[in-house]
Write an enzyme that holds these catalytic residues in place. Structure first.
Site, mmCIF file in Angstrom:
data_model
loop_
_atom_site.group_PDB
_atom_site.id
_atom_site.type_symbol
_atom_site.label_atom_id
_atom_site.label_comp_id
_atom_site.label_asym_id
_atom_site.label_seq_id
_atom_site.Cartn_x
_atom_site.Cartn_y
_atom_site.Cartn_z
ATOM 1 N N ALA A 16 -29.994 -32.234 -32.711
ATOM 2 C CA ALA A 16 -29.669 -33.809 -33.387
ATOM 3 C C ALA A 16 -28.545 -34.270 -32.558
ATOM 4 C CB ALA A 16 -29.818 -33.825 -34.660
ATOM 5 N N GLY A 17 -28.215 -33.729 -31.441
ATOM 6 C CA GLY A 17 -27.005 -34.138 -30.806
ATOM 7 C C GLY A 17 -27.414 -35.430 -29.948
ATOM 8 N N PHE A 141 -10.295 -38.317 -14.595
ATOM 9 C CA PHE A 141 -10.775 -36.998 -14.846
ATOM 10 C C PHE A 141 -10.805 -36.237 -13.493
ATOM 11 C CE2 PHE A 141 -12.810 -35.028 -18.784
ATOM 12 C CZ PHE A 141 -12.150 -35.875 -19.664
ATOM 13 N N GLN A 254 -19.642 -22.656 -16.765
ATOM 14 C CA GLN A 254 -18.496 -23.205 -16.693
ATOM 15 C C GLN A 254 -17.383 -22.756 -17.384
ATOM 16 O OE1 GLN A 254 -17.396 -27.747 -17.427
ATOM 17 N NE2 GLN A 254 -17.407 -27.578 -15.191
ATOM 18 N N HIS A 256 -13.880 -23.713 -18.739
ATOM 19 C CA HIS A 256 -12.929 -24.936 -18.577
ATOM 20 C C HIS A 256 -11.352 -24.236 -18.417
ATOM 21 C CE1 HIS A 256 -10.764 -28.340 -20.239
ATOM 22 N NE2 HIS A 256 -11.983 -29.084 -20.196
ATOM 23 N N LEU A 266 -10.898 -26.168 -27.203
ATOM 24 C CA LEU A 266 -10.943 -27.158 -26.081
ATOM 25 C C LEU A 266 -9.362 -27.788 -26.173
ATOM 26 C CD1 LEU A 266 -12.056 -28.169 -23.395
ATOM 27 C CD2 LEU A 266 -13.104 -29.663 -24.712
ATOM 28 N N GLU A 269 -9.488 -32.015 -20.977
ATOM 29 C CA GLU A 269 -9.016 -32.223 -19.727
ATOM 30 C C GLU A 269 -8.448 -33.665 -19.463
ATOM 31 O OE1 GLU A 269 -12.199 -31.498 -16.612
ATOM 32 O OE2 GLU A 269 -11.511 -33.334 -15.426
ATOM 33 N N ARG A 300 -13.138 -28.532 -12.343
ATOM 34 C CA ARG A 300 -13.031 -27.260 -13.374
ATOM 35 C C ARG A 300 -13.017 -25.933 -12.866
ATOM 36 N NH1 ARG A 300 -15.936 -30.233 -18.649
ATOM 37 N NH2 ARG A 300 -14.214 -31.489 -19.041
ATOM 38 N N HIS A 367 -17.254 -22.715 -21.452
ATOM 39 C CA HIS A 367 -17.398 -23.919 -22.080
ATOM 40 C C HIS A 367 -18.683 -24.740 -21.740
ATOM 41 C CE1 HIS A 367 -15.842 -28.008 -23.178
ATOM 42 N NE2 HIS A 367 -16.219 -28.561 -21.826
ATOM 43 N N ARG A 409 -20.277 -28.735 -13.210
ATOM 44 C CA ARG A 409 -20.377 -29.982 -13.643
ATOM 45 C C ARG A 409 -18.787 -30.517 -13.511
ATOM 46 N NH1 ARG A 409 -18.842 -32.262 -18.658
ATOM 47 N NH2 ARG A 409 -18.584 -30.237 -19.735
#
Lengths: 597, 255
Positions: A16-17, A141, A254, A256, A266, A269, A300, A367, A409
């Site tokens: 449910a994201g 970014f 990945q 981070h 986290l 970034e 990254r 990450h 990514r």
């Protein structure tokens, strides 16, 4: 099959994201009546909500002040001025960021749909930070040429998740909150439903559906230092794999660059996007030795490798020299409190370090999962490298691999991917259902098989699953981390084999039926040891370095041999069977180039 | 002679309750080593992994954004994920962790939030579209966004709800979390439902007039929000609603 405990829906979405909820909202909007979403935690607890810094779209709302260069201060673009950004530029950055492993047809959709979906979020009431003229604010970014990360302070995922969840509630989507998916039912290449446990009472149900979608998130919990939530155990990825669905590009994980020292939590970034520095123990901005042009805002993979090299060569900070300093002091208190309030609080709460007055210790942290369940551009799951589909089975978000991120990514592209491809999957599901999809019969009693699995965990007398997991996470971080080579990967492969054996007799302490999170953790552990083997197998086979996959024994990127996606099929006890799928490259517009920043 | 000092131990006292087997809640003490970086959530997880797997609590993100792990710590509601263990101990080296009060216990530290979410739904948390024209996005001023920040930061953890003395007595009261959400939508210049929303929160004795401004919701909020002030603003707006509704219409016409 017995008929008790059978639940039926037209559409059943797991997770449910952003991806799962978007799909549910769109399916409803397109006239599908019966849409249900199942989640092992309450929908608003989903990990999409933890994303901090931004969501990319070439809105061209801001640009550097003329004459100040690419790192100069930003101003809003006045009405009527030339656009300062374009989807073409976003596309090139994403392709270069992916180290050319991203499929360019999918990336084109991602960056074009980006603009539209940002306005859709805004029109749904999402609260964004604003420019001086009232438009959606944007910041820089890593790896993006233009400031195109749209943000809400440093809680962008939070506002997006709440917004789309509200839309689902408005449209009457049915939620199974705190239900845990245990199994996927596929027969004759047709997806027929799932098996799930109601966590509240431990009851296990067969849930049939005409269409099933996985939006179950990433697999970062396989690593010791990670930014990921407890929930990110790759359940959907492991379950699909076990049921014969291939996994794609799993070796690309990945790291981070700015996880909080020792915690891995986290530090967005956006800290570097707003102008933060990375310093080694000599106080040097060491990125000038690795990415003289982009400095801290290189992608990254490159920044994390640079940090790890500094650490490996003895220039780390803190007592064990395993940290790097993130210095935000020069941004000033006002900017930090306005743009980065959450990350400042994190540093204060967890390390007792206030970024307003001192540099904060950070380290690379596992990450994001670039790999996952392969899909076409409409979220339909691929059955093989030839592009055949699993009927009635969809996936999107971090559990899926479409692939827009390829080998690495770019920051602010993940909220975007989950939204864009979740929405597309919603349309594809609606078309599938409205086109007359049927419920397909289920043979045997899958719920009963999974009750037996629980019974076995309750009666096993081996070690605790958590003990095995501790070793797994250590192994994955040490031997399959930022830098890899054949020796460490072979050791990891052997070790994981043993963990899988040990998991067969692992036991749990809590044997009750009510809200048994001990049991869930043991099931999750089983998933972690399952997909970790695929990560290692892909990494061992791929004899090159590309994006987040860095082989110290094969340093160059090798387009002749390895410009291709890894596809892993389960193959009984002998580990994954690897095959390869071609990458969609438009050789006229975006041919592979040397990747320097 | 070597002088090996043992790391100090903390007592983590947890209120346990499994309604299937326990007649009533009881306290259980667990000894946990204290280290500088250990949080209360780390301590609970360590107990679960090593001492008693049946200890049950909700958790997910680990950094105060998902809202899963609100509990009562030494009498105050807060999140356990961002609280250091060593700073939560009393003079006996002990921390007491209980489930959020005023919500039924499902098991140990896990509470039943059915009423909590029902009240959230009752205020229609989604944006109700208005006639306001959007040139791609709606334009919003810094001031308008600032007002929304006073509510959108809410992570629905339930700390305020559990601390509210009215909720303790009256489960039909909407509660500070839902009224804060209503405030967010009422304050949003893009929202077309101001009149309807003010009707909902004014509804009899269950809405904004039920709040007695006890303000226990303020110290309870782990995100530093102020539901009591938001409720008082809603009251003001409800009392002078013609004026506010008119101002909103003009704002939306301006786009």
């Amino acid at each position: 099959m017995t008929t008790e405990n059978i639940i039926q829906h037209d559409v059943l979405i797991v997770g449910a994201g952003l991806a799962g909820t978007w799909a549910a909202v769109i399916a409803k909007q397109e006239g599908v009546q019966d849409v249900a979403v199942l989640s092992k935690i309450h929908p608003l607890r989903s990990h999409s909500g933890a994303a901090q810094g931004g969501i990319a779209a070439s809105l061209a709302n801001v640009r550097p002040v003329a004459g100040t260069g690419p790192r100069g201060p930003l101003e809003h673009v006045p009405d009527g001025d030339e656009p300062s950004d374009s989807w073409q530029s976003h596309m090139f950055d994403t392709i270069k960021g992916s180290d050319w492993l991203g499929d360019q047809n999918a990336i084109e959709i991602l960056v074009k749909d980006a603009v539209d979906i940002l306005y859709e979020y805004e029109n749904m009431g999402c609260v964004f930070s604003r420019t001086a003229d009232g438009r959606i604010a944007q910041r820089r970014f890593g790896g993006h040429q233009s400031p195109r990360a749209c943000y809400a302070a440093d809680r962008t995922g939070h506002v997006l998740l709440h917004t789309i969840h509200e839309q689902a509630l408005m449209r009457g989507v049915k939620f199974y909150s705190e239900w845990y998916m245990m199994d996927l039912i596929i027969e004759d290449n047709i997806c027929r439903g799932v098996v799930a446990m109601n966590v509240l009472d431990g009851s296990i149900h067969t849930m049939r559906a005409k269409a099933v979608m996985f939006a179950t998130g990433g697999y970062g919990r396989a690593f010791k230092i990670t930014s990921n939530a407890f929930a990110n155990t790759g359940d959907g990825v492991a379950i699909a794999y076990r049921r014969g669905v291939p996994l794609m590009d799993m070796e690309f994980v990945q790291f981070h660059p700015t996880g909080l020292y020792r915690h891995g939590i986290l530090m967005s970034e956006a800290c570097r996007g707003e102008g933060g520095y990375l310093l080694n123990s000599n106080g040097d901005r060491f990125m000038e030795n690795y990415a003289a042009d982009k400095m801290e805002l290189a992608p990254r993979d490159l920044v994390s490798r640079s940090e790890q090299t500094e650490i490996n060569e003895g220039r780390g900070v803190m007592a064990d020299k395993q940290g790097i300093f993130l210095d935000l002091r020069h941004l000033g208190k006002e900017k930090i409190m306005k743009r980065l309030p959450e990350v400042r609080q994190i540093a204060v709460d967890f390390l007792g370090m206030d970024p307003i007055i001192e540099p904060v210790a950070i380290q690379p942290t596992a990450h994001y999962s670039m790999g996952g369940i392969p899909t076409d551009i409409n979220g339909r799951v691929l059955a093989d490298a030839d592009g055949n589909l699993v009927q009635g089975f969809f996936a999107a978000g971090e559990c899926a691999c479409v692939s827009v991120h390829g080998a690495n990514r770019l920051g602010s592209n993940s909220l975007l991917e989950a939204s864009v491809f979740g929405r597309r999957a919603g349309y594809a599901i609606a078309e599938f259902i409205n086109g007359g999809a049927q419920l397909h019969p289920v043979s045997g009693d899958p719920a009963q098989e999974n009750r037996a699995r629980v019974h076995k965990l309750f009666t096993n007398e081996g070690e605790l699953a958590e003990k095995v997991l501790e070793e797994l996470r250590e192994t994955m971080t040490e031997k399959c981390g930022i830098y890899r080579h054949e020796g460490t990967l072979s050791e990891a492969k052997e070790a994981i084999r043993q963990y899988q054996e040990r998991m067969k007799t692992a036991r749990v302490m809590d044997k009750s039926s009510r809200f048994n999170t001990d049991l869930l953790a043991a099931l999750e552990a089983d998933h972690l040891v399952t997909f970790s083997e695929v990560i290692v197998a892909g990494a061992l086979a791929r004899q090159e370095s590309r994006g987040a996959h860095s082989r110290t024994d094969f340093k160059p990127r090798d387009d002749e041999q390895w410009l291709k996606h890894t596809m892993a099929h389960i193959n009984g006890a002998s580990g994954p069977n690897l095959s390869y799928k071609s990458v969609f490259v438009d050789y006229d517009r975006y041919p592979p180039q040397k990747r320097a920043y | 002679m070597t002088n090996q000092t043992q790391p100090p131990k903390a007592i983590v006292r947890v209120e346990r309750f499994n309604p299937d087997v326990d007649e009533k809640p009881y306290f259980e003490d667990f000894a946990v080593e204290v280290t500088e970086e250990k949080t209360l959530l780390n301590a609970l997880q360590e107990i679960k992994n090593e001492q008693d797997g049946s200890l049950t609590f909700r958790k997910s993100c680990r950094h105060a954004i998902c809202g899963s792990c609100a509990m009562n710590i030494n009498g105050l509601n807060t999140l356990v994920c961002n609280k250091p263990l060593n700073k939560s101990l009393d003079k006996h080296g002990r921390v007491t962790i209980k489930a959020l009060s005023a919500l039924p216990v499902i098991k140990d530290l896990v509470v039943d939030r059915t009423d909590f979410w029902r009240q959230y739904m009752a205020v229609k948390p989604w944006l109700i579209p208005s006639e306001m024209q959007a040139d791609k996005e709606h334009r919003m001023s810094q001031e308008e966004v600032e007002a929304l920040h006073e509510a959108e930061t809410c992570i629905m953890c339930g700390s305020c709800y559990s601390a509210c003395p009215i909720i303790a007595l009256n489960k039909n009261y909407m509660g500070p979390h839902a009224l804060l959400k209503a405030y967010q939508r009422v304050m949003d210049p893009r929202d077309g439902g101001m009149a309807e929303r003010l009707d909902i929160v004014e509804n009899g004795r269950e809405g904004i007039y039920t709040c007695r401004t006890a303000t226990d919701c303020i110290p309870a909020c782990p995100k530093g929000l102020n539901p009591a002030r938001a409720i008082s603003t809603l009251r003001n707006m409800a009392l002078r609603r013609m004026e506010f509704e008119h101002a909103r219409e003009k704002r939306q016409e301006a786009g």
